[in-house]
Motif scaffolding. Structure first.
Motif, PDB file in Angstrom:
ATOM      1  N   LEU A  17      13.575   9.826 -15.080  1.00  0.00           N
ATOM      2  CA  LEU A  17      14.647   8.974 -15.603  1.00  0.00           C
ATOM      3  C   LEU A  17      16.038   9.419 -15.184  1.00  0.00           C
ATOM      4  N   SER A  18      16.203  10.668 -14.755  1.00  0.00           N
ATOM      5  CA  SER A  18      17.527  11.137 -14.342  1.00  0.00           C
ATOM      6  C   SER A  18      17.636  11.307 -12.833  1.00  0.00           C
ATOM      7  N   GLY A  19      16.692  10.755 -12.077  1.00  0.00           N
ATOM      8  CA  GLY A  19      16.737  10.862 -10.621  1.00  0.00           C
ATOM      9  C   GLY A  19      18.012  10.259 -10.058  1.00  0.00           C
ATOM     10  N   SER A  20      18.814  11.060  -9.370  1.00  0.00           N
ATOM     11  CA  SER A  20      20.125  10.588  -8.938  1.00  0.00           C
ATOM     12  C   SER A  20      20.035   9.529  -7.839  1.00  0.00           C
ATOM     13  N   PHE A  49       9.782   3.290 -11.611  1.00  0.00           N
ATOM     14  CA  PHE A  49       8.664   2.696 -12.347  1.00  0.00           C
ATOM     15  C   PHE A  49       7.698   1.927 -11.451  1.00  0.00           C
ATOM     16  N   SER A  50       7.773   2.151 -10.151  1.00  0.00           N
ATOM     17  CA  SER A  50       6.798   1.534  -9.254  1.00  0.00           C
ATOM     18  C   SER A  50       5.438   2.199  -9.445  1.00  0.00           C
ATOM     19  N   VAL A  51       4.386   1.482  -9.122  1.00  0.00           N
ATOM     20  CA  VAL A  51       3.032   2.003  -9.308  1.00  0.00           C
ATOM     21  C   VAL A  51       2.819   3.257  -8.476  1.00  0.00           C
ATOM     22  N   TRP A  52       3.281   3.236  -7.229  1.00  0.00           N
ATOM     23  CA  TRP A  52       3.038   4.392  -6.358  1.00  0.00           C
ATOM     24  C   TRP A  52       3.843   5.619  -6.801  1.00  0.00           C
ATOM     25  N   ASN A  60      14.986  14.286 -18.336  1.00  0.00           N
ATOM     26  CA  ASN A  60      16.301  14.666 -17.821  1.00  0.00           C
ATOM     27  C   ASN A  60      16.201  16.061 -17.223  1.00  0.00           C
ATOM     28  N   TRP A  61      16.716  16.223 -16.015  1.00  0.00           N
ATOM     29  CA  TRP A  61      16.532  17.496 -15.314  1.00  0.00           C
ATOM     30  C   TRP A  61      17.231  18.658 -16.017  1.00  0.00           C
ATOM     31  N   GLY A  62      18.435  18.440 -16.536  1.00  0.00           N
ATOM     32  CA  GLY A  62      19.120  19.520 -17.232  1.00  0.00           C
ATOM     33  C   GLY A  62      18.391  19.933 -18.496  1.00  0.00           C
ATOM     34  N   PHE A  63      17.895  18.950 -19.217  1.00  0.00           N
ATOM     35  CA  PHE A  63      17.123  19.201 -20.429  1.00  0.00           C
ATOM     36  C   PHE A  63      15.870  19.992 -20.095  1.00  0.00           C
ATOM     37  N   GLY A  64      15.222  19.641 -18.987  1.00  0.00           N
ATOM     38  CA  GLY A  64      13.993  20.323 -18.597  1.00  0.00           C
ATOM     39  C   GLY A  64      14.209  21.786 -18.270  1.00  0.00           C
ATOM     40  N   LEU A  65      15.312  22.099 -17.573  1.00  0.00           N
ATOM     41  CA  LEU A  65      15.585  23.490 -17.224  1.00  0.00           C
ATOM     42  C   LEU A  65      15.758  24.358 -18.466  1.00  0.00           C
ATOM     43  N   VAL A  66      16.521  23.843 -19.439  1.00  0.00           N
ATOM     44  CA  VAL A  66      16.815  24.636 -20.631  1.00  0.00           C
ATOM     45  C   VAL A  66      15.601  24.736 -21.541  1.00  0.00           C
TER      46      VAL A  66
END
Length: 437
Positions: free
Chosen positions: A153-156, A182-185, A112-118
């Motif tokens: 997982l949080s990609g808008s 979840f694509s291979v590439w 999650n992007w917010g979680f990552g920043l904090v």
């Protein structure tokens, strides 16, 4: 080589990059002039666009302020501080500290992007308490992990096009995350960045005599207040009682569990809800919670004042047609094979002026999707290319760094020199893989 490259980049940024507030004022003028020159917009019309959009991000501004404040509340609680200190103990020296904070930030941002920043900022501070290492690079390494968020997982954008009834569903239908996140590439890009970002950060570590260290005492977070030994007034008893926080905090966490079990999605409000109520329980008393709140809110001034200006820029870019024209130009030079690559580049440029994944997709989707259909390109790849472009130039755009800088106590110019090097390396990696895979 990267250490040598980072030196002039750091010196250049420290000398020429202004405070993020000055940066947003300059961007406002650049967007306005570009709209006049390329779109023929009148100055009066631009002022009307700017003013009408100025307050459009109020809800989001409050959400971002709460990301900083509630994240700080949770991360400064005794249980979480002990966990972070334990993980930080795995670092044996400056090099391993840089790699560790990069990996933690990458993993948290992918979730999650917010979680990552904090988490990245708090963990960088904890490492700086234990290891003598360049504090600028440590925080820059924590922020560089944010580059992965839109492929996670949080990609808008991938979550938007995977939702029934999204605004382009009549055109492209619903595209499941199995074809995007979840694509291979896409997973190959994620894995490549998980390897490259920590390595690049480690290789930029300045020589010992060039490092900028920080006194660990200056990084001390607010501590929990012990119960007064002397007799307390009824009001003081309430402030130092754990009963209230448990009676409210535990039901909050129960609701969150029921929400997730019931299939509720993870969004910014849910993350803030988790941070707040987990922080209440972990701090134990209202007084300890309020002490952490007072400390955490000090870093939020940049968010409060700057986000409305970015909303004004977004209004100029979208209502004048400037963002669409920029996207259309890149489409005009694209082929079936190169459209994902040029979508990535165009999204990276638009993101400097429209630093919002959802807002950027609303601007670029009407241009990119018809182009993908006309050229026979893979729509899921084009959508994710826009997502990666949006995430990529966050390494240059201080908009998203504000919460982390507020927690870490640094200025944008302190970390952006290192981030510029990461911008070049990650841009080559993402762009190459989007073209080849």
């Amino acid at each position: 080589m990267l250490r040598i490259l980072s030196r002039p980049a750091t010196r250049l940024v420290e000398r020429w990059l202004p405070d993020p507030f000055i940066f947003v004022l300059i961007l406002t003028l650049v967007a306005a002039i570009a709209a006049i020159v390329s779109e023929g917009s009148s100055p009066v019309a631009l002022v009307e666009m700017w003013g009408s959009g100025f307050w459009e991000l109020l809800e989001f501004s409050m959400q971002m302020l709460l990301v900083l404040v509630t994240g700080f509340i949770l991360a400064s609680s005794p249980p979480v501080r002990r966990i972070l200190a334990s993980i930080a103990g795995l670092a044996s020296g400056p090099g391993s500290a840089i790699i560790l904070v990069s990996l933690v930030s990458l993993a948290a941002s992918w979730l999650n992007w917010g979680f990552g920043l904090v988490v990245g900022a708090i963990f960088a501070k904890e490492l700086a308490r234990q290891i003598r290492v360049d504090y600028r690079l440590l925080v820059a390494a924590a922020y560089s992990g944010f580059v992965i968020w839109h492929g996670g997982l949080s990609g808008s954008i991938p979550l938007t096009i995977a939702t029934e009834g999204h605004f382009t569903s009549d055109q492209i239908g619903v595209i499941p995350t199995s074809q995007t996140i979840f694509s291979v590439w896409n997973l190959a890009i994620v894995i490549a960045l998980v390897i490259a970002v920590p390595l690049v950060n480690r290789l930029m570590l300045p020589l010992e005599h060039e490092q900028v260290l920080v006194d660990p005492a200056l990084l001390k977070d607010v501590g929990d207040t012990p119960h007064p030994v002397s007799a307390m007034t009824p009001a003081e008893r309430l402030e130092h009682s754990s009963v209230l926080t448990w009676l409210i905090g535990i039901p909050g966490l129960v609701w969150l569990g029921l929400y997730i079990i019931g299939g509720g999605g993870i969004n910014l409000n849910v993350v803030n809800f988790l941070f707040l109520f987990a922080g209440m329980v972990c701090h134990g008393t209202p007084r300890n919670l309020l002490n952490a709140l007072d400390e955490g809110v000090r870093g939020g001034a940049g968010i409060v004042i700057q986000f409305p200006f970015y909303a004004g820029i977004m209004a100029i870019m979208t209502q004048s047609g400037l963002a669409a024209s920029l996207s259309e130009w890149f489409v005009s030079i694209s082929t079936t094979e190169t459209l994902p690559f040029w979508s990535f580049i165009s999204a990276g440029i638009v993101n400097i002026f429209v630093p919002s994944g959802g807002g950027q997709w609303a601007v670029q989707a009407p241009v990119m999707l018809p182009a993908a259909e006309a050229l026979g390109a893979d729509i899921s790849r084009v959508a994710m290319a826009v997502a990666w472009g949006d995430a990529w130039t966050n390494l240059l755009q201080p908009f998203w760094a504000l919460p982390m800088l507020g927690i870490a106590g640094l200025r944008a110019r302190d970390i952006m020199g290192f981030c510029v090097v990461q911008l070049l390396i990650t841009g080559i990696i993402i762009g190459t893989l989007l073209y080849l895979l």
